[in-house]
Design a protein around this motif. Structure first.
Motif, PDB file in Angstrom:
ATOM      1  N   PRO A   1       0.960  -1.194   0.033  1.00 43.31           N
ATOM      2  CA  PRO A   1       0.222  -0.092   0.159  1.00 43.31           C
ATOM      3  C   PRO A   1       0.955   1.278  -0.096  1.00 43.31           C
ATOM      4  CG  PRO A   1      -0.372  -1.095   2.160  1.00 43.31           C
ATOM      5  CD  PRO A   1       0.438  -1.994   1.379  1.00 43.31           C
ATOM      6  N   GLN A   2       2.030   1.224   0.578  1.00 38.96           N
ATOM      7  CA  GLN A   2       2.992   2.546   0.470  1.00 38.96           C
ATOM      8  C   GLN A   2       3.350   2.635  -0.958  1.00 38.96           C
ATOM      9  OE1 GLN A   2       5.874   2.673   3.848  1.00 38.96           O
ATOM     10  NE2 GLN A   2       4.965   0.747   4.375  1.00 38.96           N
ATOM     11  N   ALA A   3       3.707   1.503  -1.768  1.00 40.54           N
ATOM     12  CA  ALA A   3       4.049   1.621  -2.986  1.00 40.54           C
ATOM     13  C   ALA A   3       3.074   2.317  -3.812  1.00 40.54           C
ATOM     14  CB  ALA A   3       4.599   0.517  -3.475  1.00 40.54           C
ATOM     15  N   ARG A   4       1.768   1.871  -3.541  1.00 39.87           N
ATOM     16  CA  ARG A   4       0.519   2.127  -4.190  1.00 39.87           C
ATOM     17  C   ARG A   4       0.078   3.650  -3.988  1.00 39.87           C
ATOM     18  NH1 ARG A   4      -1.575  -2.880  -2.888  1.00 39.87           N
ATOM     19  NH2 ARG A   4      -2.881  -1.908  -1.137  1.00 39.87           N
ATOM     20  N   ASN A   5       0.507   4.260  -2.832  1.00 43.41           N
ATOM     21  CA  ASN A   5       0.318   5.614  -2.413  1.00 43.41           C
ATOM     22  C   ASN A   5       1.098   6.339  -3.318  1.00 43.41           C
ATOM     23  OD1 ASN A   5       1.094   7.960  -0.908  1.00 43.41           O
ATOM     24  ND2 ASN A   5      -1.015   7.593   0.341  1.00 43.41           N
ATOM     25  N   LEU A   6       2.380   5.883  -3.138  1.00 43.22           N
ATOM     26  CA  LEU A   6       3.739   6.576  -4.214  1.00 43.22           C
ATOM     27  C   LEU A   6       3.192   6.875  -5.537  1.00 43.22           C
ATOM     28  CD1 LEU A   6       6.491   7.842  -4.790  1.00 43.22           C
ATOM     29  CD2 LEU A   6       7.307   5.445  -4.914  1.00 43.22           C
TER      30      LEU A   6
ATOM     31  N   ASP B   1       8.028  -2.601  -5.538  1.00 47.74           N
ATOM     32  CA  ASP B   1       6.901  -3.118  -6.388  1.00 47.74           C
ATOM     33  C   ASP B   1       7.302  -3.230  -7.759  1.00 47.74           C
ATOM     34  OD1 ASP B   1       7.766  -0.323  -6.527  1.00 47.74           O
ATOM     35  OD2 ASP B   1       5.679   0.259  -7.224  1.00 47.74           O
ATOM     36  N   SER B   2       8.350  -3.569  -7.997  1.00 50.65           N
ATOM     37  CA  SER B   2       8.919  -3.688  -9.394  1.00 50.65           C
ATOM     38  C   SER B   2       9.688  -5.358  -9.505  1.00 50.65           C
ATOM     39  CB  SER B   2      10.006  -2.771  -9.747  1.00 50.65           C
ATOM     40  OG  SER B   2       9.520  -1.530 -10.475  1.00 50.65           O
TER      41      SER B   2
END
Length: 258
Positions: free
Chosen positions: A16-21, A84-85
């Motif tokens: 979720p932190q990566a999605r926020n970014l 996330d990659s």
């Protein structure tokens, strides 16, 4: 998709932190979605921070890079490689001729009890709203991010950010009614992301950046977030550590070949 009803509780929950970014930067432009395998954004402005690739999963790196280079032609940009990659993306980009030009730690903290620092003398902090507010907000961070020559275009972009990816609250710090510092909180995907934390170079070293960071954290808590996340610069990292943030991952930054 902001997932406003989901509350993340662990600083080690990276997805979720990566999605926020991704949500934050996608608001600046582009047709990608937060959950796409190849996520890129293009503001069209001539600044490397405002155009780039944010994620690549499950796709051939060479084909994806060719597509990114086509879509981002004509503007400076960079490729962010985070948790996330796919793990092999960094090596594949290097083989293609990309240069790793730096990295940023991803830092997080729980918002059980945000600190309450002393407010520097003469500083007031206000939310930034409306056309005039956008101009003062950009004025507060433009010099810190090397955007002074692009300021009119950045103001226009700020006024036209996508609003379907989360709730964005901007804050401006004033000294003698002059905007000198900024911060923003994005409530999205179950966490609060902090962005655009900056203090005019002529006013640094007085605790102003700390005050703007805490203001953003308090806004996050007011909106029900339990985890706050950010990507730290070398200058900001010690400040965030003092405020309880810890590093949970890292983003590698890559510049495409000329």
């Amino acid at each position: 998709m902001s997932d406003a009803s989901v509350r993340v509780t662990s600083v080690h929950d990276l997805a979720p932190q990566a999605r926020n970014l991704r949500a934050h930067w996608l608001a600046w432009g582009g047709s990608s979605g937060v959950h796409d395998d190849l996520v890129l954004y293009r503001s069209g402005l001539q600044h490397r921070l405002l155009n780039g690739v944010l994620r690549l999963r499950g796709k051939d790196v060479q084909a994806a890079a060719a597509e990114a280079e086509r879509q981002l032609a004509g503007v400076p940009w960079r490729w962010w490689v985070g948790p996330d990659s796919d793990a092999h993306v960094s090596d594949a980009l290097l083989k293609r001729g990309y240069e790793r030009t730096g990295s940023m730690p991803i830092m997080s903290t729980r918002l059980d009890r945000p600190p309450v620092p002393d407010l520097p003398a003469g500083l007031t902090i206000e939310s930034s709203t409306g056309p005039e507010g956008a101009a003062e907000y950009v004025d507060a961070y433009a010099s810190s991010f090397g955007m002074t020559s692009l300021q009119d275009g950045v103001v226009t972009a700020e006024r036209n950010l996508r609003t379907d990816l989360g709730v964005l609250i901007r804050m401006v710090g004033y000294l003698d009614r002059r905007p000198v510092a900024s911060s923003a909180t994005l409530i999205s995907n179950g966490v609060a992301g902090l962005y655009w934390v900056a203090t005019d170079p002529s006013h640094r070293g007085r605790g102003i950046g700390t005050a703007l960071t805490v203001a953003a954290m308090n806004i996050a808590q007011d909106h029900g977030a339990q985890v706050c996340t950010l990507q730290a610069s070398a200058m900001g990292t010690p400040v965030y550590r003092r405020l309880g943030f810890t590093q949970v991952s890292e983003i590698g930054l890559f510049t495409p070949p000329a």
